[in-house]
Structures are given as C-alpha cells and as structure tokens.
Design a protein around this motif. Structure first.
Motif, PDB file in Angstrom:
ATOM      1  N   GLY A 263      14.186  60.961  85.564  1.00 22.54           N
ATOM      2  CA  GLY A 263      15.522  60.815  85.797  1.00 22.54           C
ATOM      3  C   GLY A 263      16.348  61.796  85.763  1.00 22.54           C
ATOM      4  N   VAL A 264      15.192  62.917  84.512  1.00 23.74           N
ATOM      5  CA  VAL A 264      16.660  63.808  84.369  1.00 23.74           C
ATOM      6  C   VAL A 264      16.459  64.586  85.538  1.00 23.74           C
ATOM      7  N   ARG A 265      16.219  64.544  86.493  1.00 23.68           N
ATOM      8  CA  ARG A 265      15.687  66.155  87.473  1.00 23.68           C
ATOM      9  C   ARG A 265      17.448  64.909  88.235  1.00 23.68           C
ATOM     10  N   ALA A 266      16.494  63.931  88.635  1.00 19.63           N
ATOM     11  CA  ALA A 266      18.527  63.168  89.407  1.00 19.63           C
ATOM     12  C   ALA A 266      19.482  63.019  88.879  1.00 19.63           C
ATOM     13  N   THR A 267      19.168  63.436  87.221  1.00 23.21           N
ATOM     14  CA  THR A 267      20.505  63.311  86.560  1.00 23.21           C
ATOM     15  C   THR A 267      21.282  64.762  86.325  1.00 23.21           C
ATOM     16  N   VAL A 268      20.444  66.085  86.372  1.00 25.16           N
ATOM     17  CA  VAL A 268      21.139  67.118  86.054  1.00 25.16           C
ATOM     18  C   VAL A 268      21.417  67.742  88.433  1.00 25.16           C
ATOM     19  N   GLY A 269      21.254  67.052  89.073  1.00 22.28           N
ATOM     20  CA  GLY A 269      21.625  67.423  90.557  1.00 22.28           C
ATOM     21  C   GLY A 269      22.424  66.687  90.627  1.00 22.28           C
ATOM     22  N   LEU A 270      22.741  64.841  89.996  1.00 23.18           N
ATOM     23  CA  LEU A 270      23.740  64.755  90.257  1.00 23.18           C
ATOM     24  C   LEU A 270      25.410  65.313  89.619  1.00 23.18           C
ATOM     25  N   ALA A 271      24.923  65.838  87.612  1.00 23.12           N
ATOM     26  CA  ALA A 271      25.703  66.831  87.738  1.00 23.12           C
ATOM     27  C   ALA A 271      26.025  67.605  87.829  1.00 23.12           C
ATOM     28  N   ARG A 272      25.341  68.307  88.372  1.00 29.04           N
ATOM     29  CA  ARG A 272      25.566  70.076  88.948  1.00 29.04           C
ATOM     30  C   ARG A 272      26.869  69.837  90.517  1.00 29.04           C
ATOM     31  N   ASP A 273      26.375  68.701  90.661  1.00 25.19           N
ATOM     32  CA  ASP A 273      27.054  68.338  92.328  1.00 25.19           C
ATOM     33  C   ASP A 273      28.388  68.424  91.703  1.00 25.19           C
ATOM     34  N   ALA A 274      28.380  67.115  90.512  1.00 24.76           N
ATOM     35  CA  ALA A 274      30.001  67.440  90.240  1.00 24.76           C
ATOM     36  C   ALA A 274      30.115  67.870  89.916  1.00 24.76           C
ATOM     37  N   LEU A 275      30.095  69.438  89.123  1.00 29.41           N
ATOM     38  CA  LEU A 275      30.689  70.574  88.047  1.00 29.41           C
ATOM     39  C   LEU A 275      30.932  71.063  89.593  1.00 29.41           C
ATOM     40  N   ASP A 276      30.266  71.691  91.208  1.00 25.44           N
ATOM     41  CA  ASP A 276      30.184  72.657  92.490  1.00 25.44           C
ATOM     42  C   ASP A 276      31.537  71.328  92.723  1.00 25.44           C
ATOM     43  N   ALA A 277      31.795  70.480  92.533  1.00 27.43           N
ATOM     44  CA  ALA A 277      32.513  69.932  93.001  1.00 27.43           C
ATOM     45  C   ALA A 277      33.962  70.284  92.535  1.00 27.43           C
TER      46      ALA A 277
END
Length: 320
Positions: A263-277
C-alpha cells in the motif's frame, strides 16, 4: 510613445519551491483511542507539517472533544491546527458562536464544509440554518471582520473541499467545479480534495477548475492505500474503485507488514504523480495512525522549509 512596462520579480523555479505537508486527525472516542492518538501526534510533530486538520462530527456531534483536541494541539505541541466545521443542521447564530470560540482558542485556520445530510429530512434544515459550504465561508469572513483588531488585522485561512470524482449528490463534475468557484468567490483561500485513487482524477479536476477561473491552491488529499477493507468502504462512498491490481495484491498479502509495504508503494506513486502534475502539497488522511503516513513521507522526500524550533516562553519575575 508606449508607457513603460513595469518590471516583475522573477519567480523561482517550481523545483525550488517547498511542498506543503499536512495531516488529518479525528478526535478520540475514548481514553484508549486518546493515548494512541497522542502517540501519533508526537510522531507526526517531528516531521514539521504546515498544519494538521481536526475533523468535526456531523452537526457538531463531537464538538467538545474536537475543541479540546484543538486546544491541546495549540498549547501542548508546536503544531498548527486547521479546524473542520460543518454547517448542515446548524444555524448561523450557533455557528458564529463556534467560530468565535475557535478564534478565542487561537485557531487561525478553518476547513469550511457542508457536512453530511441528516438521515431524517425533517431535521436537515432548522430555521436559520446554513445550506452550503459557501454560506459558511461567508459567515467566517463576517465573524473575522468583527474581530480584525483582535487578530491584529490578520486573516483566518479558510479551506474548502474539492472533488476529483463527482460528488455523489452532484449532477456532474462540471457542477462540482462551479461549486468550488462559488466557494472561492465567497472567500476561500485553498481547497483540499476528497480521496481519489487515480492521478488522472486529480489532474482532471485541476484542469477543469483552472478553465472555470478557480485560482486557489488545490491540495490533493491522499489516503495510505494499505487496507483492502478501508479501500472497499471508500470506493462505496465515492463510487470510484481503486486499481483492481492493487486490491488483488492487498487481498493476497500474507500479513499486515506485507499489506503496508504494498500500500505504501502504491500511495507514493499516486502522490508523486500528483506532485509531478503541479500539486502544491500533500494532505495525508492518517486515520489517527502514523506508521503508514511516515513511510509514505520518507519515500517521497518532499522539499520542505527548515524546521523552526518553537519554545514556550514563561514570564519572568522582574526584581527591583
């Protein structure tokens, strides 16, 4: 001859701009929950967040415990609290009293929400009640104006909710953006999104909002995706399902440690995508648990401003 063009200060590149960090907490229901919450608060305090939000029950059902938690955060920690406040089922007069009480305690940030509608329609709108979050934003500004001298002519920061997926009661995602624009016009300073499971949902919301004229920061609210049961409940509430592969992986996890890692790995990916946007920060829904939130934060390595050491100052006796 053309008039001179005024010079503009250059803005530092986005990479150099610190990223906002905040958490959501909810008031404890009993002494055991309170002990666990305060252990979490002390862990989160060490990350130097910009603020922590404190939830407010439907129609103020947990008002006393919420106000007590806000007061303790202000007097016993270095954290800056953001007080949730809902307007459904409350009169403008009563809400003005609550807002004044919060300001008297030292709260300088309020998250203005409509709140869930009561199950009984007869109690949904008592005489003099507020109907929408924008009405609450306007009321906060009116109370603030009357207290401007006490606030040193400062300003209360007002946040509102934004919806990456269509609000369950909304006719369309376009209508949700019009509601957000109305809250901005009423005086909102920033928005925090409800839970989303796909970065495209956040990106789409921001794109629609900017086209409509919304200019306030829209901060993605991110939940640690570590519990299959919690994700199923949230999916039922939002009407948007998480990634089936994630659900499958969580369902096959052998224990809580493996579930957290997935779950942490998936959450980090989601947050990074939002930050990259272009997201200006991350708001983590903690569910009063710190382990997953801290694991996500450690992996993200957010650019943050230096921590400021705040010490309590005790009055000293002056001897002649």
């Amino acid at each position: 001859m053309s008039p001179p063009i005024p010079s503009r200060a250059t803005v530092p590149p986005a990479a150099a701009t610190p990223v906002a960090l905040s958490y959501e907490l909810f008031p404890p229901r009993n002494a055991t929950a309170a002990a666990s919450l305060w252990a979490t608060i002390r862990e989160l305090e060490g990350t130097n967040p910009d603020y922590v939000s404190v939830t407010y029950g439907a129609s103020g059902s947990n008002r006393d415990t919420a106000v007590e938690l806000l007061h303790r955060l202000l007097t016993e920690t270095s954290l800056r609290p953001l007080a949730h406040l809902t307007c459904v089922g409350n009169t403008a007069h009563d809400l003005a009293g609550v807002i004044a009480e919060l300001l008297d305690h030292g709260v300088r940030g309020i998250l203005a929400l409509r709140g869930d509608l009561p199950q009984d329609p007869a109690t949904a709108r008592p005489p003099g009640s507020l109907t929408y979050a924008r009405d609450l934003v306007e009321l906060i500004r009116r109370v603030e104006q009357r207290r401007s001298a006490m606030l040193c002519a400062g300003k209360v920061a007002i946040g509102v909710a934004a919806y990456p997926a269509k609000h369950p009661e909304s006719p369309s995602i376009e209508h949700d953006v019009e509601v957000l624009l109305a809250k901005q016009r009423a005086g909102a300073d920033f928005a925090i999104t409800q839970v989303f499971f796909h970065a495209d949902q956040y990106k789409g919301l921001v794109a629609r909002a900017r086209r409509a004229g919304v200019s306030i920061p829209i901060i993605p609210g991110v939940i640690p995706l570590t519990s299959r049961r919690r994700l199923d409940r949230l999916a039922a509430l939002t009407g948007v399902a998480p990634d089936p592969a994630l659900l499958d992986a969580l369902g096959r996890a052998g224990d809580a440690v493996e579930s957290r890692r997935i779950g942490v790995r998936a959450t980090v990916g989601l947050a990074r995508d939002a930050l990259d946007a272009g997201a200006p920060g991350i708001h983590l829904y903690t569910f009063n648990e710190h382990a997953a939130a801290l694991a996500v934060l450690e992996a993200l390595q957010l650019p943050r401003p230096p921590a400021v050491v705040r010490r309590s100052v005790r009055p000293q006796l002056v001897r002649a």
